[in-house]
Design a protein around this motif. Structure first.
Motif, PDB file in Angstrom:
ATOM      1  N   ASP A  87     -87.739  19.383 -64.533  1.00 15.08           N
ATOM      2  CA  ASP A  87     -88.445  18.852 -65.509  1.00 15.08           C
ATOM      3  C   ASP A  87     -89.212  17.675 -65.235  1.00 15.08           C
ATOM      4  OD1 ASP A  87     -87.610  18.263 -68.562  1.00 15.08           O
ATOM      5  OD2 ASP A  87     -87.438  16.411 -67.710  1.00 15.08           O
TER       6      ASP A  87
ATOM      7  N   LEU B 155     -82.215  25.536 -65.657  1.00 13.67           N
ATOM      8  CA  LEU B 155     -81.219  24.962 -64.503  1.00 13.67           C
ATOM      9  C   LEU B 155     -80.441  23.778 -65.289  1.00 13.67           C
ATOM     10  CD1 LEU B 155     -83.407  25.038 -61.457  1.00 13.67           C
ATOM     11  CD2 LEU B 155     -81.619  26.567 -62.053  1.00 13.67           C
ATOM     12  N   THR B 156     -80.969  23.027 -66.183  1.00  8.93           N
ATOM     13  CA  THR B 156     -80.297  21.788 -66.543  1.00  8.93           C
ATOM     14  C   THR B 156     -79.688  21.994 -67.752  1.00  8.93           C
ATOM     15  OG1 THR B 156     -82.012  20.260 -65.662  1.00  8.93           O
ATOM     16  CG2 THR B 156     -80.851  19.428 -67.451  1.00  8.93           C
TER      17      THR B 156
ATOM     18  N   GLY C 114     -82.559  20.990 -61.719  1.00 11.04           N
ATOM     19  CA  GLY C 114     -83.444  21.353 -62.972  1.00 11.04           C
ATOM     20  C   GLY C 114     -83.709  20.161 -63.538  1.00 11.04           C
TER      21      GLY C 114
ATOM     22  N   SER D 205     -75.228  18.873 -70.304  1.00 10.35           N
ATOM     23  CA  SER D 205     -76.274  20.034 -70.178  1.00 10.35           C
ATOM     24  C   SER D 205     -76.421  20.619 -71.944  1.00 10.35           C
ATOM     25  CB  SER D 205     -75.901  21.152 -69.606  1.00 10.35           C
ATOM     26  OG  SER D 205     -75.809  21.073 -68.186  1.00 10.35           O
TER      27      SER D 205
ATOM     28  N   CYS E  89     -77.696  22.708 -59.159  1.00 10.96           N
ATOM     29  CA  CYS E  89     -78.760  23.296 -60.174  1.00 10.96           C
ATOM     30  C   CYS E  89     -78.974  22.587 -61.053  1.00 10.96           C
ATOM     31  CB  CYS E  89     -78.119  24.798 -60.363  1.00 10.96           C
ATOM     32  SG  CYS E  89     -78.339  26.148 -59.395  1.00 10.96           S
TER      33      CYS E  89
ATOM     34  N   SER F 121     -77.999  15.973 -64.238  1.00  7.84           N
ATOM     35  CA  SER F 121     -78.291  15.821 -62.866  1.00  7.84           C
ATOM     36  C   SER F 121     -77.076  14.858 -61.929  1.00  7.84           C
ATOM     37  CB  SER F 121     -79.682  15.218 -62.507  1.00  7.84           C
ATOM     38  OG  SER F 121     -79.696  13.977 -62.994  1.00  7.84           O
TER      39      SER F 121
ATOM     40  N   ALA G 211     -88.056  26.313 -65.591  1.00 10.72           N
ATOM     41  CA  ALA G 211     -87.104  26.188 -64.839  1.00 10.72           C
ATOM     42  C   ALA G 211     -86.108  25.098 -64.864  1.00 10.72           C
ATOM     43  CB  ALA G 211     -87.581  26.011 -63.229  1.00 10.72           C
ATOM     44  N   GLY G 212     -86.801  23.888 -65.241  1.00  9.38           N
ATOM     45  CA  GLY G 212     -85.887  22.746 -65.739  1.00  9.38           C
ATOM     46  C   GLY G 212     -84.780  23.136 -66.971  1.00  9.38           C
TER      47      GLY G 212
END
Length: 444
Positions: free
Chosen positions: A377, A343-344, A373, A299, A369, A261, A339-340
């Motif tokens: 989370d 995107l992460t 993400g 990531s 993104c 992030s 989704a987390g």
């Protein structure tokens, strides 16, 4: 230093020095107005909260935590990752620090300021926040040091002070440069303002020696603080009896998944500053490629942590923890978990491609993104973590209220506003680091 060499150094960093003193276009003022509107929205939301209390939020039994803790943990993760990047680059004297350290430190400080609002606002009576201070009260009623509120106080206070000091110390030589340039242009008021914050810097050997020692000392102090701050946030969950929270792996999960992030946000900022301010000579293709790969690597570490969490939660834990994990990944809020993960941990893997990492059109969305993400989370941990119940009664769903959305948008506006003011008032790239790096290259 010979006069010719001095003039060459000034000319090398002149484009960076001109940015705070130049006229900004309509796009900047539109963005500044939008972020200022977000801060006004934040003020209205806080006033409403003070008037009616936390009942305006969508939290209720059993979801006693919602956006207040989600956003707090999210902002802290962004600040920690951005600060960690800057600290490691300073301690290792890596060349990437010249390109990204200044705005990475600024992003970390802005994120800490946004995060610091939440521990106060989620109190039942925010105007009594000073009760958590360990001051000698008249009636000897001391704060309860086993309370997580006290942990937040010490964590946020130390974070703001050390992060702000780290950013400010690195800025002092460039503030002196801005002071001298403004004086040569006859802008005496601006020169005096920069001079106040430059603390009488004259660039002597003594000044440089003390500056470098202080800069590296604060960086060394900040490194353990970053790991401790994020871990303490996770321990706030671990002190509860919720099966999906009191796991030894949760602090590691929060720390590792927070890295993409902050790095993704720094990558997005680097791409936007490089494009809008014409800093291609200072944030070059090599810097962007390395920053993209660092984000992709973070990531990849997050992907490993997700895989480890699924393995332990669904295979190696006891029956209660397995059921809680299963509900989290397949239940009502499962979309936030996936989704987390997407995107992460998965989408940023595209940044291994040099072509994608160097393009502003792809680097900015992928960086944002990664940051988004991490928010999904945190939503999955805070809300979906207590979806499972042992009582044979219907459990209401958590639905964020308008006040919670306004608070999130307001802190986002505050974050953007601080960054825009940073770009307007001080050099976004370290000029003295650039000159030092070029001098070392010429000497080699």
């Amino acid at each position: 230093m010979p006069r010719a060499a001095e003039e060459r150094e000034v000319a090398d960093t002149a484009p960076v020095a001109r940015i705070p003193l130049q006229r900004f276009g309509a796009t900047y003022w539109i963005a500044l107005s939008a972020s200022a509107a977000g801060v006004v929205l934040l003020g209205v939301t806080v006033a409403t909260l003070l008037r009616f209390g936390t009942g305006v939020w969508g939290t209720n039994v059993p979801h006693v935590w919602g956006f207040d803790l989600i956003n707090y943990v999210w902002w802290i993760g962004i600040a920690n990752a951005a600060s960690l990047l800057a600290v490691v680059l300073v301690l290792r004297r890596h060349g990437l620090r010249t390109a990204v350290n200044r705005f990475a430190e600024a992003a970390a400080l802005a994120a800490v300021v946004a995060a610091g609002l939440y521990p106060i606002l989620h109190l039942g009576r925010p105007w009594l926040f000073f009760w958590v201070f360990p001051y000698p009260a008249t009636y000897q009623v001391w704060p309860q040091f086993r309370s997580t509120l006290i942990w937040d106080f010490w964590g946020i206070t130390a974070h703001v002070l050390v992060t702000g000091l780290f950013w400010y110390i690195g800025l002092i030589p460039d503030l002196a440069t801005m002071r001298d340039r403004a004086a040569r242009q006859g802008r005496l008021v601006v020169a005096r303002l920069y001079g106040v914050f430059a603390l009488g810097w004259r660039g002597s050997v003594c000044h440089w020696s003390r500056h470098q020692a202080a800069y590296r000392l604060v960086a060394a102090l900040l490194l353990p603080l970053l790991l401790a701050a994020q871990t303490v946030v996770a321990l706030e969950f671990a002190t509860t009896l919720v099966p999906d929270w009191h796991q030894a792996r949760l602090p590691l999960h929060v720390v590792v998944t927070g890295l993409p992030s902050g790095l993704g946000l720094v990558l997005a900022l680097a791409a936007m500053l490089r494009r809008t301010l014409g800093l291609h000579a200072f944030i070059d293709a090599g810097d962007m490629d390395l920053l993209s790969r660092l984000t992709a690597a973070a990531s990849l570490a997050s992907l490993w942590i997700y895989a480890e969490g699924l393995l332990f939660g669904l295979v190696l834990e006891d029956a209660v923890a397995r059921e809680a994990m299963l509900v989290r990944v397949t239940g009502t809020y499962a979309a936030y978990y996936w989704a987390g993960l997407l995107l992460t941990a998965i989408l940023p893997q595209l940044l291994w491609s040099r072509r994608i990492g160097l393009s502003t059109a792809t680097a900015v969305p992928l960086g944002l993104c990664a940051a988004a993400g991490a928010w999904f989370d945190r939503y999955s941990i805070v809300v979906a973590g207590i979806e499972r119940t042992n009582l044979p009664v219907a459990r209401p769903l958590y639905v964020p209220s308008d006040a919670e959305w306004m608070l999130l948008l307001g802190t986002g506006g505050l974050f953007v506003l601080l960054l825009l003011l940073f770009a307007r008032l001080v050099p976004v790239v370290s000029m003295y680091e650039t000159r030092h790096e070029e001098a070392e290259s010429e000497a080699a």
